[in-house]
Scaffold this motif. Sequence first.
Motif, PDB file in Angstrom:
ATOM      1  N   ASP A   1       0.688  -1.015   0.248  1.00 46.64           N
ATOM      2  CA  ASP A   1      -0.217   0.247  -0.059  1.00 46.64           C
ATOM      3  C   ASP A   1       0.764   0.716  -0.141  1.00 46.64           C
ATOM      4  N   SER A   2       2.060   0.714  -0.017  1.00 48.07           N
ATOM      5  CA  SER A   2       2.870   2.571  -0.494  1.00 48.07           C
ATOM      6  C   SER A   2       4.148   2.272  -1.483  1.00 48.07           C
ATOM      7  N   ARG A   3       4.529   3.063  -2.114  1.00 49.62           N
ATOM      8  CA  ARG A   3       5.635   3.253  -2.618  1.00 49.62           C
ATOM      9  C   ARG A   3       7.072   3.157  -2.326  1.00 49.62           C
ATOM     10  N   LYS A   4       7.829   1.064  -3.000  1.00 51.64           N
ATOM     11  CA  LYS A   4       9.440   1.599  -1.981  1.00 51.64           C
ATOM     12  C   LYS A   4      10.008   1.885  -2.834  1.00 51.64           C
ATOM     13  N   ARG A   5      10.939   2.099  -2.850  1.00 54.82           N
ATOM     14  CA  ARG A   5      12.409   1.767  -3.589  1.00 54.82           C
ATOM     15  C   ARG A   5      13.176   0.454  -3.328  1.00 54.82           C
ATOM     16  N   ILE A   6      13.170  -0.212  -4.980  1.00 52.19           N
ATOM     17  CA  ILE A   6      13.168  -1.679  -4.385  1.00 52.19           C
ATOM     18  C   ILE A   6      14.820  -2.133  -6.092  1.00 52.19           C
ATOM     19  N   LEU A   7      15.660  -2.619  -5.066  1.00 52.27           N
ATOM     20  CA  LEU A   7      16.915  -3.475  -5.811  1.00 52.27           C
ATOM     21  C   LEU A   7      16.200  -4.949  -6.250  1.00 52.27           C
ATOM     22  N   VAL A   8      16.484  -5.009  -7.013  1.00 53.74           N
ATOM     23  CA  VAL A   8      16.647  -6.327  -8.567  1.00 53.74           C
ATOM     24  C   VAL A   8      18.002  -6.526  -8.840  1.00 53.74           C
ATOM     25  N   THR A   9      18.784  -7.598  -8.063  1.00 52.91           N
ATOM     26  CA  THR A   9      19.742  -7.888  -8.839  1.00 52.91           C
ATOM     27  C   THR A   9      19.268  -9.585  -9.722  1.00 52.91           C
ATOM     28  N   GLY A  10      20.356  -8.957 -11.172  1.00 50.83           N
ATOM     29  CA  GLY A  10      20.027 -10.437 -12.019  1.00 50.83           C
ATOM     30  C   GLY A  10      18.722  -9.102 -12.760  1.00 50.83           C
TER      31      GLY A  10
ATOM     32  N   ALA B   1      18.056  -7.943 -15.336  1.00 49.55           N
ATOM     33  CA  ALA B   1      18.002  -8.223 -17.099  1.00 49.55           C
ATOM     34  C   ALA B   1      18.530  -9.263 -17.234  1.00 49.55           C
ATOM     35  N   GLY B   2      17.375 -10.293 -16.364  1.00 51.67           N
ATOM     36  CA  GLY B   2      17.301 -11.428 -17.025  1.00 51.67           C
ATOM     37  C   GLY B   2      15.988 -12.181 -17.314  1.00 51.67           C
ATOM     38  N   PHE B   3      16.228 -13.431 -17.526  1.00 56.21           N
ATOM     39  CA  PHE B   3      14.581 -13.621 -18.108  1.00 56.21           C
ATOM     40  C   PHE B   3      13.554 -13.160 -16.394  1.00 56.21           C
ATOM     41  N   LEU B   4      13.544 -13.662 -15.545  1.00 60.16           N
ATOM     42  CA  LEU B   4      13.064 -14.009 -15.251  1.00 60.16           C
ATOM     43  C   LEU B   4      12.583 -12.187 -13.919  1.00 60.16           C
ATOM     44  N   GLY B   5      13.613 -11.697 -13.752  1.00 56.76           N
ATOM     45  CA  GLY B   5      14.372 -10.944 -13.334  1.00 56.76           C
ATOM     46  C   GLY B   5      13.513  -9.326 -14.370  1.00 56.76           C
ATOM     47  N   SER B   6      13.144  -9.537 -14.861  1.00 58.11           N
ATOM     48  CA  SER B   6      12.345  -8.192 -15.799  1.00 58.11           C
ATOM     49  C   SER B   6      11.270  -8.554 -15.628  1.00 58.11           C
ATOM     50  N   HIS B   7      11.088  -9.510 -15.965  1.00 56.66           N
ATOM     51  CA  HIS B   7       9.103  -9.764 -15.539  1.00 56.66           C
ATOM     52  C   HIS B   7       9.042  -9.325 -14.579  1.00 56.66           C
ATOM     53  N   LEU B   8       9.891  -9.122 -13.034  1.00 58.96           N
ATOM     54  CA  LEU B   8       9.779  -8.895 -11.628  1.00 58.96           C
ATOM     55  C   LEU B   8      10.443  -7.024 -12.213  1.00 58.96           C
ATOM     56  N   VAL B   9      10.972  -6.957 -12.387  1.00 60.73           N
ATOM     57  CA  VAL B   9      11.156  -5.507 -12.935  1.00 60.73           C
ATOM     58  C   VAL B   9       9.614  -5.054 -13.305  1.00 60.73           C
ATOM     59  N   ASP B  10       9.667  -5.775 -14.405  1.00 66.30           N
ATOM     60  CA  ASP B  10       7.867  -5.223 -15.058  1.00 66.30           C
ATOM     61  C   ASP B  10       6.766  -5.234 -13.952  1.00 66.30           C
ATOM     62  N   ARG B  11       6.857  -5.984 -13.428  1.00 61.73           N
ATOM     63  CA  ARG B  11       5.568  -6.146 -12.177  1.00 61.73           C
ATOM     64  C   ARG B  11       5.664  -4.808 -10.943  1.00 61.73           C
ATOM     65  N   LEU B  12       7.085  -4.799 -10.652  1.00 61.33           N
ATOM     66  CA  LEU B  12       7.302  -3.457  -9.519  1.00 61.33           C
ATOM     67  C   LEU B  12       7.216  -2.157  -9.458  1.00 61.33           C
ATOM     68  N   VAL B  13       7.481  -2.015 -10.926  1.00 60.78           N
ATOM     69  CA  VAL B  13       7.180  -0.399 -11.666  1.00 60.78           C
ATOM     70  C   VAL B  13       6.041  -0.111 -11.821  1.00 60.78           C
ATOM     71  N   GLY B  14       5.126  -1.413 -12.518  1.00 61.48           N
ATOM     72  CA  GLY B  14       4.201  -1.841 -12.710  1.00 61.48           C
ATOM     73  C   GLY B  14       2.652  -0.868 -11.809  1.00 61.48           C
ATOM     74  N   GLU B  15       3.485  -1.581 -10.306  1.00 61.66           N
ATOM     75  CA  GLU B  15       2.528  -1.272  -9.267  1.00 61.66           C
ATOM     76  C   GLU B  15       3.165  -0.106  -8.659  1.00 61.66           C
ATOM     77  N   GLY B  16       4.112   0.774  -9.108  1.00 58.95           N
ATOM     78  CA  GLY B  16       4.463   2.623  -8.313  1.00 58.95           C
ATOM     79  C   GLY B  16       5.671   2.399  -7.801  1.00 58.95           C
ATOM     80  N   HIS B  17       6.027   1.583  -7.558  1.00 56.38           N
ATOM     81  CA  HIS B  17       7.270   1.288  -7.088  1.00 56.38           C
ATOM     82  C   HIS B  17       8.840   1.745  -8.225  1.00 56.38           C
ATOM     83  N   ASP B  18       9.632   2.284  -7.076  1.00 55.88           N
ATOM     84  CA  ASP B  18      10.929   2.645  -7.373  1.00 55.88           C
ATOM     85  C   ASP B  18      12.319   1.582  -7.274  1.00 55.88           C
ATOM     86  N   VAL B  19      13.039   1.279  -8.670  1.00 60.92           N
ATOM     87  CA  VAL B  19      12.982  -0.439  -8.816  1.00 60.92           C
ATOM     88  C   VAL B  19      14.650   0.191  -9.861  1.00 60.92           C
TER      89      VAL B  19
END
Length: 317
Positions: free
Chosen positions: A6-15, A17-35
């Motif tokens: 329920d709040s905007r976060k600053r999130i680190l995703v290591t890896g 740019a990889g297969f799963l990592g990029s899908h996770l990044v898409d999701r987190l950015v789409g939720e409004g977080h800074d990634v």
Amino acid sequence: MPALRDSRKRILVTGGAGFLGSHLVDRLVGEGHDVICADNLYTGAKRNIEHLHANPRFEFLRHDVCNPLKIEVDEIYNLACPASPVHYQRNPVLTTKTSVMGALNMLGLAKRLRCQIFQASTSEVYGDPEQHPQREDYWGHVNPIGARACYDEGKRCAETLFFDYHRQHGVAIKVARIFNTYGPRMHPMDGRVVSNFIVQALLGEDLTVYGDGAQTRSFCYAGDLIEGFARLMAAPAPVTGPVNLGNPDEFTVLELAEQVLKMTGSKARIRHLPLPADDPRQRRPDISLARRELGWEPEVPLAEGLSRTIAYFRSLV
């Protein structure tokens, strides 16, 4: 079902740019977080994240997790590590270092920041299992000196470090054991069975089935898996994992090859090759824990997921 963020976060995703990592990044950015996507691009690809470069909530950082990272974030997802046999056996020492040193560096960061950290572990910690399906309380059947040990034992050691940091330093951890996953953005040359079969079929090459093809796998679509990540990270504190995330529907490798041939309309044939050393005979998750604690189970049928993945590879081939 766990409450959504329920709040905007600053999130680190290591890896990231990889297969799963990029899908996770898409999701987190789409939720409004800074990634912040950290990746050394050893197996990751810029094309997986190029659509995000203009987004002010996305930042790419070229970084190797074997080295410490000084950064301020609210949450960490540690996905950095080669995940296919072709890639992790290319440089086995680097693979082990990425799993172990990467875990140490990210856990040290989480400890300093007092933030929650997620570990992308793997079903490979079960090795060639003597229990079927595999439950989280099964300790595995792993060859510690085999060609796959750099990945299997590296991930097992990473889990040890996560739980020791949790017990000794109070670090909030979440550990997911990922079973076979497929979908768009898989590396076309990663040697995994789904990408191998699709690329071979589209190119009209023989589909290489190792052994008689009777060995089984369970295939989870990437979108379903990322939903599991999100639910595990949002679960109440007592839920640390490890939690199996994968599809409990089981298929033989030969069945997968035949379905890929049918769906691509390829005239290619199936060619049998010797079974690689330590190749698991059976791989299927027991996801009772994920169902109970996360309210999660896969939703995308294999045929639908394969259709989307084939369309992606057609765009590349």
